[in-house]
Design an enzyme around this catalytic site. Structure first.
Site, mmCIF file in Angstrom:
data_model
loop_
_atom_site.group_PDB
_atom_site.id
_atom_site.type_symbol
_atom_site.label_atom_id
_atom_site.label_comp_id
_atom_site.label_asym_id
_atom_site.label_seq_id
_atom_site.Cartn_x
_atom_site.Cartn_y
_atom_site.Cartn_z
ATOM 1 N N HIS A 298 0.836 -1.203 0.000
ATOM 2 C CA HIS A 298 0.000 0.000 0.000
ATOM 3 C C HIS A 298 0.881 1.267 0.000
ATOM 4 O O HIS A 298 0.737 2.133 -0.866
ATOM 5 C CB HIS A 298 -0.906 -0.024 1.240
ATOM 6 C CG HIS A 298 -1.780 1.182 1.395
ATOM 7 N ND1 HIS A 298 -3.103 1.195 1.023
ATOM 8 C CD2 HIS A 298 -1.526 2.425 1.885
ATOM 9 C CE1 HIS A 298 -3.625 2.389 1.271
ATOM 10 N NE2 HIS A 298 -2.691 3.159 1.801
ATOM 11 N N GLU A 299 1.812 1.322 0.944
ATOM 12 C CA GLU A 299 2.659 2.523 1.040
ATOM 13 C C GLU A 299 3.545 2.654 -0.211
ATOM 14 O O GLU A 299 3.862 3.768 -0.626
ATOM 15 C CB GLU A 299 3.516 2.487 2.314
ATOM 16 C CG GLU A 299 2.732 2.436 3.636
ATOM 17 C CD GLU A 299 1.689 3.534 3.820
ATOM 18 O OE1 GLU A 299 1.842 4.631 3.243
ATOM 19 O OE2 GLU A 299 0.701 3.283 4.556
ATOM 20 N N HIS B 95 1.744 4.716 -2.697
ATOM 21 C CA HIS B 95 1.917 6.140 -2.381
ATOM 22 C C HIS B 95 3.327 6.594 -2.767
ATOM 23 O O HIS B 95 3.528 7.677 -3.306
ATOM 24 C CB HIS B 95 1.749 6.374 -0.872
ATOM 25 C CG HIS B 95 0.335 6.318 -0.373
ATOM 26 N ND1 HIS B 95 -0.679 7.059 -0.917
ATOM 27 C CD2 HIS B 95 -0.229 5.627 0.669
ATOM 28 C CE1 HIS B 95 -1.821 6.828 -0.231
ATOM 29 N NE2 HIS B 95 -1.566 5.955 0.717
ATOM 30 N N GLU C 27 -4.774 7.923 -2.615
ATOM 31 C CA GLU C 27 -5.266 6.598 -2.203
ATOM 32 C C GLU C 27 -5.549 5.713 -3.419
ATOM 33 O O GLU C 27 -5.462 4.496 -3.329
ATOM 34 C CB GLU C 27 -6.516 6.715 -1.328
ATOM 35 C CG GLU C 27 -6.252 7.209 0.096
ATOM 36 C CD GLU C 27 -5.270 6.364 0.898
ATOM 37 O OE1 GLU C 27 -5.267 5.125 0.775
ATOM 38 O OE2 GLU C 27 -4.473 6.960 1.639
HETATM 39 CO CO CO Z 1 -2.983 5.268 2.202
#
Ligand code: CO
Length: 498
Positions: free
Chosen positions: A263-264, A267, A293
């Protein structure tokens, strides 16, 4: 053709960017490295630096420069940059300094106390602090609303998702609220007939860390311009030139730290690939929180939940922890797409997650619009959880309305961005699949390059050049369309035949 006012603004924003760089690194260091006794001095240093940045953003000559620049011969990118500069200025000058100081004090006090009140399930102790934070947030929302000519909650939403209004969110959340509970029941029922083999731990932290770094490299994260470290709450920080990701390790459960890292990394790649030639200017910044997101969730859910990702991961797991039956790709994929209604948002799967967000959106909107009081929250929470996920939260404040850091720290209007991001991520993959019909074959072979290329072309390299609407239109041919998210969930979790 000269653009003196614009040039002066650009120079000032570059200077601001450098101060923000320092500020971001101090925040990262605070979360990752700082010994406890350093906390007071760090808070003082951060406050000083933030005050300095605020003075730069509100510097009086800016106002006339912003007007003058409007009449200068700017190209499209400069004009987009100016639009972002005007927004930054408007937000910085909207609130009186006394209100900013009161907000900072009240939210620090509330958040600090919340850290011990939450584990103690102490709603009564939390409530007075929370009432004060809410009262200040309402005042903030009202002032921003007066300037923007919108409703108070619209003004708060706009802080995180420029241009997004309550009516837009309702338009996508209300149908979702109607079909989601039924879909969850169907998926849970179907999955109850699919046995899975649980991985057997412990999974040593050093092996987990190496695995996370290998997967980040597989996802194209540039380690010459970023790092992975450990913090209590995972986040992506630093600056585009030096991106700092964090995760947390649990020796009994490697999947949660691994998928948190994936997830990170989404980003992180967005930040690392923002347009370099504009770096330091507002036009080079990430578009919005929902778009941010959409990148983390494109990685974690769209890609991470794909059978091709599980297949690519399986041999890496065997190398990291030794071979196990549980690491067989089909079993691994079932583990990674397990759906189960639960009380905690951050642990939720992609099917039940929107229920947590809809609940928070409805409650925080009512709080900011003055239709509900802080004291009403537990009852509203329990009713929402009952309707959406069939769970009872009466008396359980810890795993109910006290679970997130957002409200204690004064963040209202942020929650919808998580689910809007999930919807955008589904829309990006639908557009990508349309453009590249062999996408799934490539993913099945562990080749993710098509995804990265598309994201770079359509999202990362665009920075803040367009409004979110224009960005979505250019990337996918349409504005936000939640039908793609529903289609994605049905296709992945309820395929017609297996
Ligand atoms: Co996030």
């Amino acid at each position: 053709l000269t653009t003196p006012a614009y040039d002066a603004l650009a120079a000032a924003h570059l200077q601001q960017h450098r101060f923000e760089h320092v500020l971001n690194m101090l925040h990262w260091d605070q979360a990752v490295n700082m010994p406890a006794a350093g906390s007071e001095a760090r808070a003082a240093a951060l406050t000083e630096l933030e005050a300095h940045l605020h003075r730069l953003r509100t510097d009086p000559p800016r106002s006339s420069q912003l007007s003058a620049a409007l009449t200068e011969p700017l190209d499209d990118e400069q004009a987009a940059n100016l639009r972002e500069m005007r927004r930054i200025r408007q937000l910085a000058t909207a609130l009186p300094e006394a209100l900013v100081a009161r907000r900072s004090l009240a939210s620090s006090r509330c958040e600090h106390a919340w850290r011990t009140q939450r584990p103690a399930n102490d709603w009564a102790g939390f409530l007075p602090n929370f009432e004060e934070v809410l009262e200040i947030a309402r005042e903030e929302a009202q002032r921003l609303a007066d300037i923007g000519g919108v409703s108070p909650y619209d003004a708060m939403l706009d802080l995180y998702e420029p241009g997004m209004r309550t009516a837009d969110v309702r338009q996508v959340f209300e149908p979702l609220r109607a079909w989601l509970p039924g879909l969850i029941r169907e998926v849970v029922e179907r999955q109850s007939q699919e046995p899975t083999i649980a991985p057997r731990g412990p999974f040593p932290v050093s092996a987990q860390r190496r695995l996370c770094e290998r997967v980040m490299a597989l996802l194209g994260f540039d380690f010459s311009a970023g790092r992975l470290d450990v913090s209590t709450h995972p986040f992506t920080g630093g600056s585009p030139e030096d991106v700092r990701l964090t995760t947390r390790f649990d020796e009994d459960d490697f999947l949660s730290s691994l998928m948190g890292t994936v997830h990170e990394a989404g980003h992180g790649r967005y930040e690392q690939n923002l347009p370099r030639h504009w770096l330091g200017q507002p036009v080079a910044a990430a578009r919005s929180m929902a778009i941010h997101e959409s990148q983390s969730l494109a990685f974690e859910m769209q890609l991470g939940g794909h059978p091709g990702f599980a297949a690519r991961l399986a041999p890496l797991l065997a190398e990291a922890f030794g071979p196990q039956e549980a690491f067989e790709p089909g079993n691994l994929h079932r583990l990674m797409t397990r759906v189960r209604p639960s009380l905690i948002r951050v642990e939720a799967d992609e099917v039940t997650y929107p229920a947590h967000v809809i609940l928070r959106f409805e409650i925080e909107r009512a709080l900011i619009e003055g239709e509900a009081k802080a004291a009403d929250v537990p009852e509203l929470w329990n009713l929402g959880m009952r309707d959406l996920l069939g769970l009872d939260t009466r008396g359980n404040y810890r795993d109910g309305p006290m679970q997130d850091v957002h409200w204690p720290s004064g963040l209202f209007g942020y929650f919808p961005c998580y689910s809007l991001g999930a919807m955008y991520a589904a829309q990006w993959f639908a557009a990508l699949r349309h453009a590249q019909p062999d996408l799934d074959e490539k993913l099945a072979k562990g080749d993710f390059s098509t995804v990265f290329q598309w994201m770079d072309d359509k999202i990362w390299s665009q920075g803040s050049r367009w409004t979110t609407r224009e960005l979505a239109l250019r990337a996918s041919g349409e504005v936000l369309n939640p039908a793609h998210f529903e289609a994605h969930l049905r296709q992945r979790y309820l395929p017609a035949l297996r």
